[in-house]
Design an enzyme around this catalytic site. Structure first.
Site, short mmCIF file in Angstrom:
data_model
loop_
_atom_site.label_atom_id
_atom_site.label_comp_id
_atom_site.label_asym_id
_atom_site.label_seq_id
_atom_site.Cartn_x
_atom_site.Cartn_y
_atom_site.Cartn_z
N TYR A 51 1.85 5.29 -2.54
CA TYR A 51 2.23 6.66 -2.20
C TYR A 51 3.67 6.95 -2.58
CZ TYR A 51 -2.29 7.22 -0.25
OH TYR A 51 -3.66 7.31 -0.14
N ARG B 158 -10.63 -10.78 -12.01
CA ARG B 158 -9.31 -10.30 -12.40
C ARG B 158 -8.35 -11.49 -12.48
NH1 ARG B 158 -6.72 -7.65 -6.91
NH2 ARG B 158 -5.14 -7.02 -8.41
N ARG B 159 -7.17 -11.25 -13.02
CA ARG B 159 -6.10 -12.26 -13.10
C ARG B 159 -6.55 -13.52 -13.82
NH1 ARG B 159 -5.84 -11.61 -7.18
NH2 ARG B 159 -4.34 -9.99 -6.60
N HIS C 217 0.81 -1.22 0.00
CA HIS C 217 0.00 0.00 0.00
C HIS C 217 0.84 1.27 0.00
CE1 HIS C 217 -3.63 2.35 0.27
NE2 HIS C 217 -3.01 3.10 1.15
N HIS D 32 -9.04 0.27 -10.87
CA HIS D 32 -8.58 1.25 -9.88
C HIS D 32 -7.09 1.51 -10.04
CE1 HIS D 32 -8.01 3.36 -6.11
NE2 HIS D 32 -7.11 2.45 -5.74
N PHE D 33 -6.30 0.45 -10.19
CA PHE D 33 -4.85 0.62 -10.37
C PHE D 33 -4.54 1.41 -11.65
CE2 PHE D 33 -3.97 -3.49 -7.82
CZ PHE D 33 -3.98 -2.76 -6.65
N HIS D 34 -5.35 1.19 -12.68
CA HIS D 34 -5.10 1.91 -13.93
C HIS D 34 -5.48 3.39 -13.83
CE1 HIS D 34 -4.51 -2.09 -15.64
NE2 HIS D 34 -3.96 -1.49 -16.68
#
Length: 542
Positions: free
Chosen positions: A220, A432-433, A216, A367-369
């Site tokens: 950041y 996913r995956r 996580h 979300h990651f994209h």
């Protein structure tokens, strides 16, 4: 900047750009396989593509770009590296490069098809885990060079407030060093002994917890350099000033405190961790919204003040006064805007009941994209358009600026199509995956064909954007007219306001971070060790 330090940063950037173009190609192949547009040859495994895309994009591209950027910021603000410091930074670069090459080789030959999260009980070659260790150790050498330079400046300028960019660099490195303790621990004491056959079993819950202790704050680590550009460089580019030096420093310190002891919110549906500790870490996860809102307030205050100074009227008149035709502003600003839905998605991911709706669906990938793929990537693109010419003694031309605008728009459109399809089909249960092989008796494309096709369309636009970006960067680095491009560093709006000295008391802030981490993780990790399955040979308590 002198040529020796410029070459150091450029070396990092060239590796980063090479990684992202390859990662983009692999990403497009993934979407085309999932939508059943193509069938991979027998010698290529879908999960090899998935692993290579994640490792090259999320770890290699970001890490090399960030350290190249941090080196440039430190040298520009607190002085040139000495011969010894520069040598330390180069050692870090080569260790990172060796680790990257070794890791990619393992993925290509099929010995590390474990995704970028490398969850146990999936097992890779020990050389893959050694490669990860080399990459992280290399960053320690690189970070040591920057921190040493910062401390050298402070000793020579006692009583003075350090340059904001240098302070932000150290804050980013402090977060990185503390966060990587988790991944270093699990790689050295769990995965390497296990992959070498020194132990028979691995504590899966502990390995995943140590990964997410790192995973996580990794987000950041990607974001803080983007925030550096937003806080310090964008005000200069638009002709304005930094709203508040103290607020910017406090925001970075709060990110250190609230972004590390929160890994359990990635494990809300996993057994072996009590609900009480999950709840505590979710609370800390939501606390990180505070520095995010501080950042939004500061940035938009800068925009509005600048717009008013240019004669803007009405509630949103200042919006029209921003330099929309300047890619140095346009690309990072689009990244800022896309961080709004990305942040909203993050709140959903960290919420216990809503997380159960989207857990292990392609919503999470979407979300990651939005975070790394849009907010971080667009900001890094915008920075590179002026930083690469600056380091090479060349200028950002009008034509390159125009192409950069087109490249940014292509990226925005492609990523919007892809991430929207991911989010929406994730709500419908799209996993996913996965490959196109059977999922509950059906192929992925059969159940969500239209969404998978949309992802492939978006991925195609993204690859076109990347190719354009790569071509423009080559021109900017080697063929653009020679000259001196600006390294934009903004001035504070009210320079008379003194920055409180406690904001640079690193012992206090690091101490608070350590206390929070120990409180959030000590008891849960002891439970994971005490209740781990028996039967391992050596390293038993791991």
């Amino acid at each position: 900047m002198n040529r020796l330090d410029s070459r150091l940063s450029l070396a990092h950037f060239y590796v980063a750009f090479s990684a992202i173009i390859v990662a983009g190609f692999f990403g497009l192949l993934q979407t085309m396989v999932r939508s059943e547009m193509i069938v991979l040859p027998s010698y290529i495994n879908y999960y090899q593509l998935l692993t290579a895309h994640g490792v090259l994009m999320a770890l290699v591209f970001t890490t090399f770009f960030i350290f190249g950027f941090l080196h440039a910021c430190v040298v520009k603000t607190v002085g040139d590296f000495s011969v010894g410091t520069r040598r330390t930074a180069w050692i870090g670069f080569y260790l990172m490069l060796i680790g990257t090459v070794l890791g990619v080789i393992m993925i290509v030959i099929g010995e590390a098809t474990v995704l970028y999260t490398f969850y146990a009980p999936l097992q890779a070659s020990p050389f893959f885990y050694i490669a990860l260790a080399l990459l992280v150790v290399g960053t320690y050498f690189a970070g040591a060079a920057d921190i040493y330079q910062y401390n050298k400046w402070r000793k020579a300028n006692k009583g003075q407030t350090s340059p904001l960019l240098a302070f932000m660099t150290v804050a980013t490195l402090v977060l990185w060093i503390i966060a990587t303790i988790g991944v270093v621990a699990t790689v050295l004491f769990q995965f390497i002994p296990w992959s070498l056959g020194l132990v028979d079993t691995i504590n899966v819950t502990l390995s995943r917890s140590l990964f997410w202790y790192f995973g996580h704050p990794l987000v950041y680590f990607w974001l803080l350099p983007a925030y550096m550009a937003w806080y310090v460089m964008i005000p200069k580019i638009i002709g304005g000033k930094i709203f508040s030096d103290s607020l910017a420093r406090l925001a970075f310190l709060l990110f250190i405190l609230f972004s590390i002891p929160v890994g359990f919110h990635h494990q809300l549906l996993e057994p072996g961790i009590s609900h009480g500790w999950k709840f505590f870490q979710v609370v800390l996860t939501f606390a990180v919204i505070i520095p995010s809102l501080m950042t939004a307030f500061s940035l938009f205050a800068t925009f509005e003040v600048r717009g008013r100074n240019l004669g803007a009227k009405g509630l949103f008149g200042w919006f029209k006064k921003l330099p929309w035709k300047d890619v140095r502003f346009f690309a990072p600003f689009m990244g800022m805007l896309m961080f709004i839905p990305a942040g909203a998605g993050g709140i959903i991911n960290a919420s216990n009941q809503m997380n159960q709706v989207i857990h292990n669906t392609i919503w999470v990938t979407g979300h990651f994209h939005l975070t790394i793929g849009t907010t971080v990537a667009l900001t890094f693109f915008g920075v590179s358009y002026w930083l690469i010419p600056y380091l090479n003694g060349r200028v950002l031309t009008k034509r390159v600026n125009g192409l950069g605008i087109y490249q940014t728009v292509l990226w925005l459109v492609g990523m919007s199509i892809m991430s929207l399809a991911m989010h929406y089909s994730g709500l419908l249960g799209n996993p996913r995956r996965t490959q196109v092989t059977n999922y509950n008796g059906h192929s992925v494309a059969e159940g969500w064909g239209a969404y998978e096709t949309a992802m492939a369309v978006g991925g195609t636009l993204l690859l076109i954007s990347l190719i354009l970006y790569f071509v423009v960067l080559i021109y900017s680095a080697f063929y653009a007219p020679k000259g001196q491009e600006e390294f934009p560093i903004g001035e504070v709006m009210d320079a008379k306001l003194k920055v409180p000295s406690f904001l640079e008391n690193w012992k206090v802030w690091i101490g608070i971070a350590v206390v929070l981490i120990l409180f959030a993780y000590t008891v849960p990790i002891i439970d994971m060790i005490q209740h781990s399955p028996p039967g391992s040979k050596g390293f038993k308590f791991w």
